[in-house]
Design an enzyme around this catalytic site. Sequence first.
Site, mmCIF file in Angstrom:
data_model
loop_
_atom_site.group_PDB
_atom_site.id
_atom_site.type_symbol
_atom_site.label_atom_id
_atom_site.label_comp_id
_atom_site.label_asym_id
_atom_site.label_seq_id
_atom_site.Cartn_x
_atom_site.Cartn_y
_atom_site.Cartn_z
ATOM 1 N N CYS A 116 0.805 -1.228 0.000
ATOM 2 C CA CYS A 116 0.000 0.000 0.000
ATOM 3 C C CYS A 116 0.833 1.271 0.000
ATOM 4 O O CYS A 116 0.309 2.356 -0.241
ATOM 5 C CB CYS A 116 -0.945 0.007 1.190
ATOM 6 N N HIS A 256 -3.269 7.334 2.681
ATOM 7 C CA HIS A 256 -3.683 6.049 2.124
ATOM 8 C C HIS A 256 -5.042 5.699 2.737
ATOM 9 O O HIS A 256 -5.268 5.926 3.926
ATOM 10 C CB HIS A 256 -2.634 4.988 2.480
ATOM 11 N N ASN A 286 -10.279 0.182 -0.116
ATOM 12 C CA ASN A 286 -8.814 0.235 -0.185
ATOM 13 C C ASN A 286 -8.360 -0.327 -1.538
ATOM 14 O O ASN A 286 -8.429 -1.537 -1.766
ATOM 15 C CB ASN A 286 -8.235 -0.587 0.972
HETATM 16 O O1 UT7 Z 1 -3.793 -1.106 3.644
HETATM 17 C C1 UT7 Z 1 -2.836 -1.919 4.218
HETATM 18 C C2 UT7 Z 1 -2.821 -1.870 5.689
HETATM 19 N N1 UT7 Z 1 -4.045 -2.407 6.223
HETATM 20 C C3 UT7 Z 1 -4.678 -1.785 7.180
HETATM 21 O O2 UT7 Z 1 -4.260 -0.725 7.587
HETATM 22 C C4 UT7 Z 1 -5.881 -2.459 7.783
HETATM 23 C C5 UT7 Z 1 -5.804 -2.417 9.277
HETATM 24 N N2 UT7 Z 1 -6.877 -3.135 9.944
HETATM 25 C C6 UT7 Z 1 -8.167 -2.729 9.919
HETATM 26 O O3 UT7 Z 1 -8.520 -1.807 9.231
HETATM 27 C C7 UT7 Z 1 -9.134 -3.428 10.847
HETATM 28 O O4 UT7 Z 1 -8.427 -4.229 11.746
HETATM 29 C C8 UT7 Z 1 -10.217 -4.288 10.128
HETATM 30 C C9 UT7 Z 1 -11.156 -3.385 9.369
HETATM 31 C C10 UT7 Z 1 -9.531 -5.253 9.180
HETATM 32 C C11 UT7 Z 1 -11.016 -5.059 11.162
HETATM 33 O O5 UT7 Z 1 -11.588 -4.176 12.104
HETATM 34 P P1 UT7 Z 1 -11.397 -4.436 13.667
HETATM 35 O O6 UT7 Z 1 -12.116 -3.358 14.372
HETATM 36 O O7 UT7 Z 1 -9.925 -4.563 13.957
HETATM 37 O O8 UT7 Z 1 -12.168 -5.791 13.886
HETATM 38 P P2 UT7 Z 1 -11.630 -7.136 14.521
HETATM 39 O O9 UT7 Z 1 -10.774 -7.861 13.557
HETATM 40 O O10 UT7 Z 1 -11.095 -6.864 15.886
HETATM 41 O O11 UT7 Z 1 -12.979 -7.939 14.701
HETATM 42 C C12 UT7 Z 1 -14.007 -7.529 15.639
HETATM 43 C C13 UT7 Z 1 -15.179 -8.473 15.523
HETATM 44 C C14 UT7 Z 1 -14.775 -9.956 15.541
HETATM 45 O O12 UT7 Z 1 -15.807 -10.664 16.230
HETATM 46 P P3 UT7 Z 1 -15.621 -11.097 17.752
HETATM 47 O O13 UT7 Z 1 -14.403 -11.958 17.791
HETATM 48 O O14 UT7 Z 1 -15.454 -9.811 18.502
HETATM 49 O O15 UT7 Z 1 -16.904 -11.788 18.045
HETATM 50 C C15 UT7 Z 1 -14.783 -10.340 14.097
HETATM 51 O O16 UT7 Z 1 -15.032 -11.717 13.909
HETATM 52 O O17 UT7 Z 1 -15.835 -8.282 14.271
HETATM 53 C C16 UT7 Z 1 -15.939 -9.526 13.562
HETATM 54 N N3 UT7 Z 1 -15.837 -9.264 12.148
HETATM 55 C C17 UT7 Z 1 -16.897 -8.914 11.386
HETATM 56 N N4 UT7 Z 1 -18.191 -8.759 11.676
HETATM 57 C C18 UT7 Z 1 -19.016 -8.379 10.674
HETATM 58 C C19 UT7 Z 1 -14.731 -9.280 11.366
HETATM 59 N N5 UT7 Z 1 -15.052 -8.942 10.104
HETATM 60 C C20 UT7 Z 1 -16.377 -8.714 10.098
HETATM 61 C C21 UT7 Z 1 -17.292 -8.342 9.100
HETATM 62 N N6 UT7 Z 1 -18.595 -8.178 9.434
HETATM 63 N N7 UT7 Z 1 -16.909 -8.105 7.822
#
Ligand code: UT7
Length: 329
Positions: A116, A256, A286
């Site tokens: 990225c 980004h 993204n």
């Molecule tokens: O561009 C390159 C660099 N990349 C980035 O900068 C991305 C960085 N990361 C992020 O943007 C975020 O971590 C994500 C958008 C990928 C995820 O968001 P998050 O707030 O970190 O969510 P999480 O992974 O901590 O998941 C929270 C909850 C989980 O459920 P439990 O374990 O709390 O029950 C996930 O299973 O949300 C659940 N979850 C979803 N729920 C509904 C994960 N994906 C989804 C989804 N829809 N699509």
Amino acid sequence: MQKVHAAITAVNGYAPEYILTNHELETMVDTNDEWITSRTGIKERRIQKGEGLGTSDMAVHAVNGLLTKRGITAEEIDLIIFCTITPDMPFPATANVLADKIGAKNAWGFDLEAACSGFIFGLTTGAQFIETGKHKKVLVVGGDKMSSIINYEDRTTCIIFGDGCGAVLLEPNTEGLGVIDSILRSDGSGRDLLNQKAGGSLKPASHETVDAKEHYAYQEGQQVFKFAVTNMADVAAEIMERNNLTAEEVDWLVPHQANKRIIDATANRCGVTSDKVMINIDRYGNTTNGTVPLCLWEWEKRLKKGDDLILAAFGGGFTWGSVYLKWAY
Ligand code: UT7
């Protein structure tokens, strides 16, 4: 003698027609519009549909439009730097494919892979060829067909990424406008947290790698988030500090587009108010190498000669960096 800077003299972008909305994703994986919007800021993303089309085909649209805008022919281009993680094929370089498709007969070129942060790295690299006087017209393209490496059964990644491509032309400037400074960083110890596991020399493609879905993008979101939020904000603040730029003096922050929460954190850290932050993640998601040039393209009409822009990115590798740019037209 006046120092030669590499100025952006034209910008253009291309976003494929097909719009993949959060509501359509709700029918594909267990997710919902509210979760996607509140956790990422994304409402929809574009997808390149159709057989036989790759990243180079999006670039053809972006670059042909750019050449028309600038009023030059492809034959005048000296160098093409194509920043992408989704090349048309592992080799030859997509820069070469693009040169052939647009008729850039006098250009040489190469692909640059920094996930990225690719466009920030490419802009800095391209600027060197202008500053040394070696070249007069350098094309820096940033684009990805992320849909080609996304598993649409994995809700943790398929909601984030989209397809798109942007391009800028760099030319010499002696008025003190263009790329003024850049800070580039990488740390390969983060490679296991964001990657595409198979298809390279370490793990060539096989039936097993396909069955294990190892040709798709893999991300440990929360971990990557922590590194992204700190490093992107730090590097943007660092470049402002070392160029004695206050938040008031910065006209635009061009981050980004990985996550609206990371964008907001970067803006807060730099003290830049939200009205000066380019954000289009809601419409494109993204697009990896495409995010920064697509922002410049969409905001082009609002930019003024002499505007101070801070570009910043973070991505797989890990890679991150920031560019201080003075807009030239
Ligand atoms: O561009 C390159 C660099 N990349 C980035 O900068 C991305 C960085 N990361 C992020 O943007 C975020 O971590 C994500 C958008 C990928 C995820 O968001 P998050 O707030 O970190 O969510 P999480 O992974 O901590 O998941 C929270 C909850 C989980 O459920 P439990 O374990 O709390 O029950 C996930 O299973 O949300 C659940 N979850 C979803 N729920 C509904 C994960 N994906 C989804 C989804 N829809 N699509």
